[in-house]
Write an enzyme that holds these catalytic residues in place. Structure first.
Site, short mmCIF file in Angstrom:
data_model
loop_
_atom_site.label_atom_id
_atom_site.label_comp_id
_atom_site.label_asym_id
_atom_site.label_seq_id
_atom_site.Cartn_x
_atom_site.Cartn_y
_atom_site.Cartn_z
N LYS A 22 38.10 106.55 -17.97
CA LYS A 22 38.36 105.45 -17.02
C LYS A 22 38.51 104.12 -17.76
CE LYS A 22 34.72 103.51 -14.76
NZ LYS A 22 34.57 102.04 -14.88
N ASN A 23 37.53 103.82 -18.61
CA ASN A 23 37.50 102.48 -19.20
C ASN A 23 38.54 102.30 -20.31
OD1 ASN A 23 35.60 101.76 -17.39
ND2 ASN A 23 33.85 101.94 -18.80
N CYS A 116 27.75 91.32 -9.78
CA CYS A 116 27.84 92.57 -9.02
C CYS A 116 26.51 93.28 -9.12
CB CYS A 116 28.96 93.44 -9.56
SG CYS A 116 28.61 94.04 -11.20
N ARG A 121 27.88 88.80 -14.40
CA ARG A 121 28.96 89.29 -15.28
C ARG A 121 29.96 88.18 -15.54
NH1 ARG A 121 30.75 95.31 -13.80
NH2 ARG A 121 31.35 95.36 -15.98
N ASP A 307 26.10 102.68 -19.73
CA ASP A 307 26.68 103.47 -18.63
C ASP A 307 26.01 104.83 -18.46
OD1 ASP A 307 28.43 101.42 -18.16
OD2 ASP A 307 30.10 102.32 -19.23
N ARG A 399 34.88 106.17 -7.78
CA ARG A 399 35.53 105.08 -8.53
C ARG A 399 35.69 105.49 -9.99
NH1 ARG A 399 33.24 99.22 -7.64
NH2 ARG A 399 34.84 99.02 -9.23
N1 EPU Z 1 29.41 88.93 -21.17
C1 EPU Z 1 29.35 87.58 -21.35
N2 EPU Z 1 30.50 86.86 -21.28
C2 EPU Z 1 31.72 87.45 -21.04
C3 EPU Z 1 31.76 88.85 -20.87
C4 EPU Z 1 30.58 89.56 -20.94
O1 EPU Z 1 28.27 87.01 -21.57
O2 EPU Z 1 32.73 86.75 -20.99
C5 EPU Z 1 28.16 89.72 -21.24
C6 EPU Z 1 27.93 90.57 -20.00
O3 EPU Z 1 27.26 89.82 -19.00
C7 EPU Z 1 27.10 91.70 -20.53
C8 EPU Z 1 27.68 91.91 -21.91
O4 EPU Z 1 28.33 90.69 -22.26
O5 EPU Z 1 25.76 91.33 -20.65
C9 EPU Z 1 28.67 93.04 -22.03
O6 EPU Z 1 29.64 92.92 -21.03
P1 EPU Z 1 31.12 93.47 -21.23
O7 EPU Z 1 32.06 92.34 -21.04
O8 EPU Z 1 31.21 94.24 -22.50
O9 EPU Z 1 31.27 94.47 -20.02
P2 EPU Z 1 32.61 94.71 -19.26
O10 EPU Z 1 33.73 94.64 -20.21
O11 EPU Z 1 32.67 93.89 -18.04
C10 EPU Z 1 32.73 97.28 -19.70
C11 EPU Z 1 32.82 98.51 -18.87
C12 EPU Z 1 31.48 98.76 -18.20
C13 EPU Z 1 30.42 98.90 -19.29
C14 EPU Z 1 30.42 97.65 -20.17
C15 EPU Z 1 29.46 97.77 -21.34
C16 EPU Z 1 35.12 98.58 -18.19
C17 EPU Z 1 36.12 98.48 -17.10
N3 EPU Z 1 33.86 98.35 -17.87
O12 EPU Z 1 32.42 96.23 -18.81
O13 EPU Z 1 31.62 99.99 -17.51
O14 EPU Z 1 29.15 99.04 -18.68
O15 EPU Z 1 31.72 97.43 -20.70
O16 EPU Z 1 29.75 98.88 -22.10
O17 EPU Z 1 35.46 98.90 -19.32
C18 EPU Z 1 31.08 101.59 -15.90
O18 EPU Z 1 32.00 102.29 -16.35
O19 EPU Z 1 30.23 102.03 -15.07
C19 EPU Z 1 30.96 100.21 -16.34
C20 EPU Z 1 30.24 99.31 -15.68
#
Ligand code: EPU
Length: 419
Positions: A22-23, A116, A121, A307, A399
């Site tokens: 998915k990701n 969320c 986030r 995850d 999802r």
């Molecule tokens: N963060 C920041 N600033 C940003 C972005 C993130 O401080 O601009 C922080 C977040 O709050 C968090 C950490 O950095 O504490 C990591 O967040 P990240 O941005 O890596 O998460 P994401 O990209 O929003 C993806 C996956 C998530 C998975 C996380 C961590 C996708 C679509 N989503 O989210 O997947 O948990 O990386 O590995 O790729 C899931 O599949 O259930 C899921 C939630």
């Protein structure tokens, strides 16, 4: 929303095939905005989030067709620069259209994703990266607008207080491939999904060095072409199935998997006492003796995945002894704890951790899924709980898992779906 009824007590046996990730698939679909030529993603999973991303992209002038092999996307109209607010807020990965829209159409306006069930986030790192490439960014009334005639290569650091950002790296990388000159992204996310996105972009004609490392060096090109790319298997789905085998003391083989993406998880399963056989593209877990609980810490890759911490908590809930499941990526991602307690689990929260005291048995009951991985944890607990467990709001599961209930039933589970 759908409900699942699980009659617990069956031990799982057999072989099941991993779905595509998915990701990885979601930011790859967004990358189709970078070219007018077709992009075909083999093994794109059949998921509600993939459908939502398809709808989001249709609204942005992309023709999206589901094929037998996966999904085929082609930009046919490049005029729209504002994705649908509801669709973009319904799924985190929707924000990944920002970088490609900006790089290709010179402008993008998107609703800011809010917090969320996982907690806060932010997207500051996404915006910082795009601003470093020369985008003028304004945030007003919950909308972010980014503009730039042609992005310029730059040195960018995407490491944040909790590690790098996965979708942020996808966004900035997908913009930098069309920027003028060289970009160096330091603190890039190491997750295999980012490496896989990079491989797709390279197949489309991008010049990227350092894939799979935390420093990506990109030499911008004027335009990209189409590509056919096979999406990597979903490591979180694979591991969820392996944990299902462990929790029911069964023996399950996941075919079409990538063991090298799951080394930390396989080490934890081994340490718990499970027998693991891993070959090039399949993983078998067998649990014919009692397991012992293992503490884990959710960290960025190659650490234990955030995850999977909910599913691991469900397993630990029925192993004798105490262990701690900590989450350093999303410190508030513990909605499953209260629901597992309804089935008899003994878990207490302490800061960014759940402390689990294993119980002899869980008892079926009605529980409510609050997010994707919490739903998976409740299904796993239901497989073992005595009697019937009803998982309400189980649509969350769809999802991100391709027919998880059907896959588990094929292995011997007894799950029925209502609605
Ligand atoms: N963060 C920041 N600033 C940003 C972005 C993130 O401080 O601009 C922080 C977040 O709050 C968090 C950490 O950095 O504490 C990591 O967040 P990240 O941005 O890596 O998460 P994401 O990209 O929003 C993806 C996956 C998530 C998975 C996380 C961590 C996708 C679509 N989503 O989210 O997947 O948990 O990386 O590995 O790729 C899931 O599949 O259930 C899921 C939630």
């Amino acid at each position: 929303m759908a409900e699942l009824e699980i009659r617990g007590g069956s031990s799982l046996h057999g072989t099941v095939r991993a779905a595509g990730s998915k990701n990885a698939a979601l930011p790859m679909m967004a990358a189709a905005l970078l070219t007018d030529e077709p992009v075909e993603l083999i093994r794109a999973p059949k998921l509600a989030d993939v459908d939502s991303m398809a709808d989001l992209l249709r609204g942005l002038g992309v023709r999206v067709e589901t094929t037998h092999a996966g999904v085929r996307l082609q930009t046919v109209d490049s005029r729209v620069v504002r994705p649908d607010d509801d669709l973009i807020s319904s799924m985190r990965a929707g924000f990944c259209v920002l970088g490609p829209l900006l790089a290709r159409r010179g402008e993008a306006t998107a609703a800011l994703p809010g917090g969320c069930e996982l907690g806060s986030r932010p997207v500051d790192l996404h915006l910082k990266g795009l601003a470093a490439l020369g985008a003028q960014i304004t945030v007003d009334g919950g909308l972010v607008t980014a503009r730039c005639k042609r992005l310029q290569g730059a040195a960018i650091d995407l490491s944040g207080p909790r590690g790098s950002t996965v979708t942020g790296t996808a966004n900035v990388l997908s913009a930098a491939v069309l920027a003028e000159g060289k970009t160096e992204i330091r603190g890039a996310a190491l997750e295999p999904e980012i490496e896989d996105l990079g491989r797709l972009l390279v197949a489309m004609g991008a010049r990227i060095a350092g894939l799979g490392t935390s420093t990506l060096r990109i030499e911008g090109v004027r335009q990209l072409g189409g590509a056919i790319h096979a999406v990597i298997p979903d490591r979180i789905e694979t591991a969820t199935l392996l944990i299902a085998a462990a929790i029911t003391r069964g023996r399950v083989c996941v075919a079409g998997a990538r063991p090298q993406h799951l080394e930390t998880v396989l080490d934890c399963l081994r340490a718990a006492g499970a027998a693991i056989e891993a070959s090039l593209d399949r993983i078998t877990v067998a649990c014919d003796r009692p397991l012992t609980p293992q503490s884990v810490i959710g960290k960025p890759y190659p650490g234990f995945p955030t995850d999977l911490q909910a599913q691991w908590t469900a397993l630990a809930a029925v192993l004798p002894g105490e262990c701690t499941v900590r989450d350093e990526v999303f410190p508030d991602r513990f909605a499953h704890v209260e629901e597992l307690a309804r089935l008899g689990a003994s878990i207490r929260r302490e800061g960014n951790a759940a402390i689990i005291s294993g119980v002899d048995r869980l008892t079926g009951g009605r529980v409510t899924a609050s997010d994707l991985r919490a739903s998976a944890a409740l299904v796993l607990a239901g497989l073992l709980a005595e009697g019937q467990t009803t998982v309400l709001d189980a649509g969350h599961l769809d999802r991100g898992y391709e027919s998880l209930d059907e896959k588990l039933n094929a292995l011997g589970a007894d799950i029925s779906r209502r609605r």
